[in-house]
Design a protein around this motif. Sequence first.
Motif, mmCIF file in Angstrom:
data_model
loop_
_atom_site.group_PDB
_atom_site.id
_atom_site.type_symbol
_atom_site.label_atom_id
_atom_site.label_comp_id
_atom_site.label_asym_id
_atom_site.label_seq_id
_atom_site.Cartn_x
_atom_site.Cartn_y
_atom_site.Cartn_z
ATOM 1 N N MET A 317 9.913 12.780 10.682
ATOM 2 C CA MET A 317 10.508 13.500 11.796
ATOM 3 C C MET A 317 9.404 13.788 12.819
ATOM 4 O O MET A 317 8.682 14.783 12.704
ATOM 5 N N ASN A 320 8.273 18.009 15.144
ATOM 6 C CA ASN A 320 9.142 18.962 14.442
ATOM 7 C C ASN A 320 8.496 20.329 14.384
ATOM 8 O O ASN A 320 7.285 20.445 14.547
ATOM 9 N N LEU A 330 13.968 19.049 14.374
ATOM 10 C CA LEU A 330 13.519 17.968 15.236
ATOM 11 C C LEU A 330 13.466 18.467 16.677
ATOM 12 O O LEU A 330 14.471 18.928 17.215
#
Length: 359
Positions: A317, A320, A330
């Motif tokens: 991700m 983040n 996110l």
Amino acid sequence: MTLREELVEYAERSSGLIDDSPQMDEENTKRKVIEPLIELLGWNILSSGVELEYSVQMGSGTKKVDYALKLEGTPVVFVEAKGCDTPLEQSHENQLKSYMRQVGVDWGLLSNGRTFEIFRRDVSSNRPNEVSLAEFSIKEAPENKHPLRALSRGSITSGESRQIAENIEAVQKAVEALRKNKESLAEDLTGIVTGVAGSAVSQHVEDDAKSFVDDLIESLEEQTHREDVVNQRIRDDRIVSTEAENTEYVIRVTRNGDEIHRVNEKMQSESVASLVNYLIEEEELLDEIEIPYIPGTGRGSRALLNDTPEHPNGKQMKGNQRMSGGYYLLTHLSSKDKKRYISELSKKVGLGCEFTGKW
């Protein structure tokens, strides 16, 4: 899981550990009791946002603070820990206060695992000083959700910590004034009642008047833990000024058209992260969504919120922020998507969002 629910679990688990090992030393107390609380409040022990043994220049020497919790490299909370086998003393309190004063850190936490005391640096006068915001045992941690939340990464980032502290301090001052003037207040109330009902009831009224003041003090002290009182103060104070509206990313959270919460940050990612923390901690968002949470139709490949910093397909991700409870948000999104997805999350708990300022 809400912050209170997390604190209930934390208090039960930690109390059990202390009962099993009442003479737990400092190192074990830090690892088993103090660090889990730091994590629970949204600070990642393994990140650069938490520095162990932070150096503080004191005179010609250097002292070490057990934990420095930092935002953008700057310490905002100092945590000083002792072992369960060490009773907290005035010298320990003075030690933490001196560190806060020397570096200009606004928040402090002192604990030996059994007892916790939260300090705030009061800069309202020409001579800033560190005041006690709350003191409680490990078992009382859930009832002290608000002072603990003031130390959370999300609250400090959003500015809500200041509002929590001001609310608690206002109640503390009111309680102090009532205690100091209890006798005169009871006499005044007795005089008013006997003036209406006659002197025959004076003694009975005086006793009841003192009890009334005591009950009022108890009621006021309980208010420091009530969510609606904290939120009302935020609504009343309107913490974001017109100038902030023009220089920061502001999100107003509404219920039935009325503002109940507001965040304002200089960065988009910090603004959405603060709001999601609020939804998790105060509006029980996690009860309304599945993790990983995929926005829109729910059939996409990217998770907006997950319990690991990766998407369902295993990809990392990128961009983040760590949320309350160890979740990851996110934030590597366009401004349009941030607004759309955050509005979608807010609707899950029956709330609306308005984006102002630099949005």
